[in-house]
Design a protein around this motif. Structure first.
Motif, PDB file in Angstrom:
ATOM      1  N   ALA A  36      -0.461  -2.045  28.761  1.00 22.51           N
ATOM      2  CA  ALA A  36      -1.330  -2.842  27.893  1.00 22.51           C
ATOM      3  C   ALA A  36      -0.755  -4.239  27.678  1.00 22.51           C
ATOM      4  O   ALA A  36      -1.491  -5.230  27.656  1.00 22.51           O
ATOM      5  N   ILE A  37       0.566  -4.332  27.523  1.00 24.12           N
ATOM      6  CA  ILE A  37       1.213  -5.642  27.357  1.00 24.12           C
ATOM      7  C   ILE A  37       1.038  -6.473  28.623  1.00 24.12           C
ATOM      8  O   ILE A  37       0.733  -7.672  28.566  1.00 24.12           O
ATOM      9  N   ALA A  38       1.211  -5.845  29.782  1.00 24.55           N
ATOM     10  CA  ALA A  38       1.027  -6.556  31.053  1.00 24.55           C
ATOM     11  C   ALA A  38      -0.414  -7.034  31.197  1.00 24.55           C
ATOM     12  O   ALA A  38      -0.672  -8.158  31.657  1.00 24.55           O
ATOM     13  N   GLY A  39      -1.374  -6.194  30.801  1.00 22.13           N
ATOM     14  CA  GLY A  39      -2.775  -6.592  30.852  1.00 22.13           C
ATOM     15  C   GLY A  39      -3.073  -7.755  29.919  1.00 22.13           C
ATOM     16  O   GLY A  39      -3.843  -8.661  30.266  1.00 22.13           O
ATOM     17  N   PHE A  40      -2.465  -7.744  28.745  1.00 25.37           N
ATOM     18  CA  PHE A  40      -2.626  -8.844  27.791  1.00 25.37           C
ATOM     19  C   PHE A  40      -2.106 -10.156  28.377  1.00 25.37           C
ATOM     20  O   PHE A  40      -2.748 -11.205  28.279  1.00 25.37           O
ATOM     21  N   ILE A  41      -0.950 -10.101  29.028  1.00 25.38           N
ATOM     22  CA  ILE A  41      -0.362 -11.305  29.638  1.00 25.38           C
ATOM     23  C   ILE A  41      -1.258 -11.837  30.750  1.00 25.38           C
ATOM     24  O   ILE A  41      -1.471 -13.049  30.867  1.00 25.38           O
ATOM     25  N   CYS A  42      -1.811 -10.932  31.560  1.00 22.14           N
ATOM     26  CA  CYS A  42      -2.658 -11.360  32.682  1.00 22.14           C
ATOM     27  C   CYS A  42      -4.007 -11.885  32.204  1.00 22.14           C
ATOM     28  O   CYS A  42      -4.456 -12.954  32.633  1.00 22.14           O
ATOM     29  N   LYS A  43      -4.663 -11.149  31.324  1.00 20.35           N
ATOM     30  CA  LYS A  43      -6.002 -11.525  30.873  1.00 20.35           C
ATOM     31  C   LYS A  43      -5.993 -12.832  30.090  1.00 20.35           C
ATOM     32  O   LYS A  43      -6.868 -13.682  30.265  1.00 20.35           O
ATOM     33  N   MET A  70      -3.527 -15.035  30.127  1.00 20.80           N
ATOM     34  CA  MET A  70      -2.670 -16.021  30.796  1.00 20.80           C
ATOM     35  C   MET A  70      -1.520 -16.462  29.886  1.00 20.80           C
ATOM     36  O   MET A  70      -1.284 -17.645  29.659  1.00 20.80           O
ATOM     37  N   ARG A  71      -0.795 -15.486  29.373  1.00 24.74           N
ATOM     38  CA  ARG A  71       0.348 -15.747  28.505  1.00 24.74           C
ATOM     39  C   ARG A  71       1.621 -15.771  29.336  1.00 24.74           C
ATOM     40  O   ARG A  71       1.715 -15.109  30.384  1.00 24.74           O
ATOM     41  N   PRO A  72       2.656 -16.474  28.888  1.00 28.11           N
ATOM     42  CA  PRO A  72       3.927 -16.478  29.624  1.00 28.11           C
ATOM     43  C   PRO A  72       4.684 -15.166  29.419  1.00 28.11           C
ATOM     44  O   PRO A  72       4.474 -14.461  28.429  1.00 28.11           O
ATOM     45  N   TYR A  73       5.575 -14.855  30.370  1.00 24.97           N
ATOM     46  CA  TYR A  73       6.376 -13.629  30.232  1.00 24.97           C
ATOM     47  C   TYR A  73       7.219 -13.657  28.963  1.00 24.97           C
ATOM     48  O   TYR A  73       7.528 -12.613  28.386  1.00 24.97           O
ATOM     49  N   SER A  74       7.587 -14.842  28.514  1.00 18.38           N
ATOM     50  CA  SER A  74       8.469 -14.961  27.342  1.00 18.38           C
ATOM     51  C   SER A  74       7.807 -14.490  26.057  1.00 18.38           C
ATOM     52  O   SER A  74       8.463 -14.417  25.019  1.00 18.38           O
TER      53      SER A  74
END
Length: 548
Positions: free
Chosen positions: A106-113, A115-119
């Protein structure tokens, strides 16, 4: 010496360590068995290395001191025995548990959808959010996200999209180049197709950094690689790009059908009108005033006071953006809406005292601004139609293009400013889609909304209907050929024919029909069988005569 070593080993084998002790130091100690009491003698711990007796007081302090004093080399080596888990570790979700994997995904999906940085996983607020949601979850590291989780997710999604694209008969490809905030150039490629339920499906296939120049050959190579990677070259794709010369030529190099973005054409035509000297001068003055109110806190405060006094909406002035023509229209509309408050604020002594180089618009400038807004309304309507269309199709381009050409025709009562901007926009629009008229007219003809083609002359309508009939005949012949091939294959396969029950409510055949068979039916249906051209003509005629 060898004898002493063997004795120590044998003595170590006699020593026993209770199962209740878990500290790693007990791998080097044990207790002797008291034969008289038939139990372990826990008053003294025996070193398994040197057989020295160490006083045991219920803790491991003396044992550790002994090892540090006499066997320090062994203390530096990690124990291979079972490790005692810390209390904190026992209260955490294992990284490979179903719950933990679901949260990580879910965190990975949030970052992708979004467009958030890995940090983001290191941000205090985000970590607190996850802690409240699932206290036992161990936050995934940015290293694991970038090297394992998201790459695996990308491969999974890619395979899923590939399998869905295989079902598409044809696809449309849209592509554009853009520059990031960090002044890095990228190219995005998106695929569109109609699924089996007639829904428009779109997938952004990739966004790749443009590391080479922006020449046509380089862009053509990048787009070709992308299309081939996703297996779409066999789908006879149609490319939609902006109308820049390098993009148009790049698609020509690829040998694909190209359609210029209509919204971009509206932008180019409008921008051409804005470059007229009198229009550019007017826009420059409005832009200068808007920027002044954006940078001056005093002017902004007084403007709000005047808005309240004049009972105007508390709107800020807007500044246009170079790449969006409609932002110019929005800037003028907002300026005219707030013009009484703006004039009052600019005449304020407090504003005049702090800003000497101020220019206010004259009455004729206000009139010109109102005329420009009125002249650009059709362009705004066309832009809204294209933007609000959930399933944009090629069929809408020709009607909108014709409507704009008509609306941009100057009238005798138009002012000089309106006449100039209309003539310039119409001149620009007239150069568009010259080589694609036939395709656009046929697309509009098969759309029930525009099938009457009222925007065309009678000669153009007849030509479009004739072209549509020819294409229909070709399609019917291809369909018949495919059916013949399928019948030939079926003839070579012997199938057991099962008796079928009579169809329900079947009309009872007459004696004449039973006697004459096919001859009777053909005569009843109107004589000789029609050619495919005649069938296509009849079908197209029924389509255009049907009432919507």
């Amino acid at each position: 010496m060898a004898s002493d070593t063997s004795d120590n080993v044998s003595q170590a084998l006699v020593l026993k360590t209770p199962d209740t002790v878990k500290a790693t130091i007990w791998s080097h100690f044990g207790f002797r068995n008291d034969k008289e009491k038939d139990k372990l003698d826990k008053s003294k711990a025996i070193c398994k290395v040197c057989q020295m007796e160490v006083k045991y007081c219920g803790n491991t302090t003396n044992l550790r001191n002994h090892m540090l004093r006499h066997h320090q080399d062994l203390m530096s080596k990690p124990s291979t025995g079972p490790q005692q888990m810390k209390l904190k570790q026992t209260l955490q979700l294992p990284a490979n548990s179903a719950r933990s994997l679901k949260i990580t995904e879910a965190i990975a999906g949030f970052i992708c959808k979004d467009m958030r940085p890995y940090s983001v996983v290191e941000n205090e607020g985000f970590r607190r959010l996850i802690k409240v949601t699932e206290p036992l979850y161990v936050m995934v590291s940015r290293k694991r996200l970038s090297e394992e989780v998201i790459p695996n997710m990308y491969q999974s999604v890619k395979e899923d999209v590939k399998s869905k694209l295989k079902s598409a008969v044809r696809v449309g490809i849209t592509s554009d180049t853009w520059t990031s905030v960090a002044t890095e150039s990228y190219m995005s490629v998106t695929a569109h197709y109609i699924d089996e339920e007639w829904n428009l499906i779109s997938y952004v296939l990739q966004t790749t950094e443009v590391e080479t120049d922006h020449r046509s050959a380089s862009l053509a190579e990048m787009m070709t690689v992308a299309i081939e990677e996703w297996g779409l070259m066999s789908k006879d794709p149609v490319m939609v790009t902006d109308n820049a010369a390098n993009m148009v030529h790049a698609v020509e190099i690829m040998g694909l059908t190209h359609v210029g973005c209509f919204a971009h054409i509206i932008n180019l035509a409008s921008q051409a009108g804005f470059k007229l000297p009198n229009i550019a001068r007017l826009l420059g003055r409005v832009r200068h005033i808007a920027k002044f109110f954006h940078r001056s806190t005093t002017a902004t405060r007084i403007l709000k006071e005047k808005q309240k006094l004049l009972q105007l909406k508390a709107h800020k002035l807007t500044i246009d953006v170079v790449t969006r023509w409609n932002s110019v229209l929005e800037m003028l509309e907002r300026f005219l809406e707030q013009q009484p408050a703006i004039s009052a604020a600019l005449l304020s002594p407090e504003v005049r005292r702090k800003e000497k180089d101020l220019c206010s618009l004259k009455e004729e400038d206000i009139t010109d601004a109102e005329d420009v807004v009125r002249a650009l309304k059709p362009m705004k309507t066309a832009t809204q139609v294209m933007s609000e269309e959930k399933s944009p199709t090629l069929s809408v381009i020709a009607p909108l293009h014709a409507m704009l050409l008509k609306e941009m025709t100057s009238l005798p009562e138009d002012s000089k400013v309106v006449k100039d901007i209309k003539d310039e926009i119409k001149k620009n629009l007239s150069t568009r889609y010259l080589n694609q008229k036939d395709m656009l007219h046929v697309a509009s003809a098969v759309d029930p909304r525009f099938k009457a083609l009222p925007f065309l002359s009678e000669e153009e309508r007849d030509s479009t209907f004739s072209r549509l009939q020819t294409e229909a005949v070709v399609g019917m012949e291809e369909e018949a050929s495919n059916q013949d091939d399928a019948d030939d294959e079926a003839d070579g396969v012997e199938e057991e024919v099962q008796p079928q029950p009579p169809a329900a409510n079947h009309k009872q055949s007459s004696a004449m029909e039973s006697l004459l068979g096919e001859a009777y039916r053909l005569r009843e249906e109107g004589g000789a069988q029609k050619t495919r051209a005649e069938e296509a003509e009849d079908e197209i005629k029924r389509y255009f005569e049907a009432i919507l």
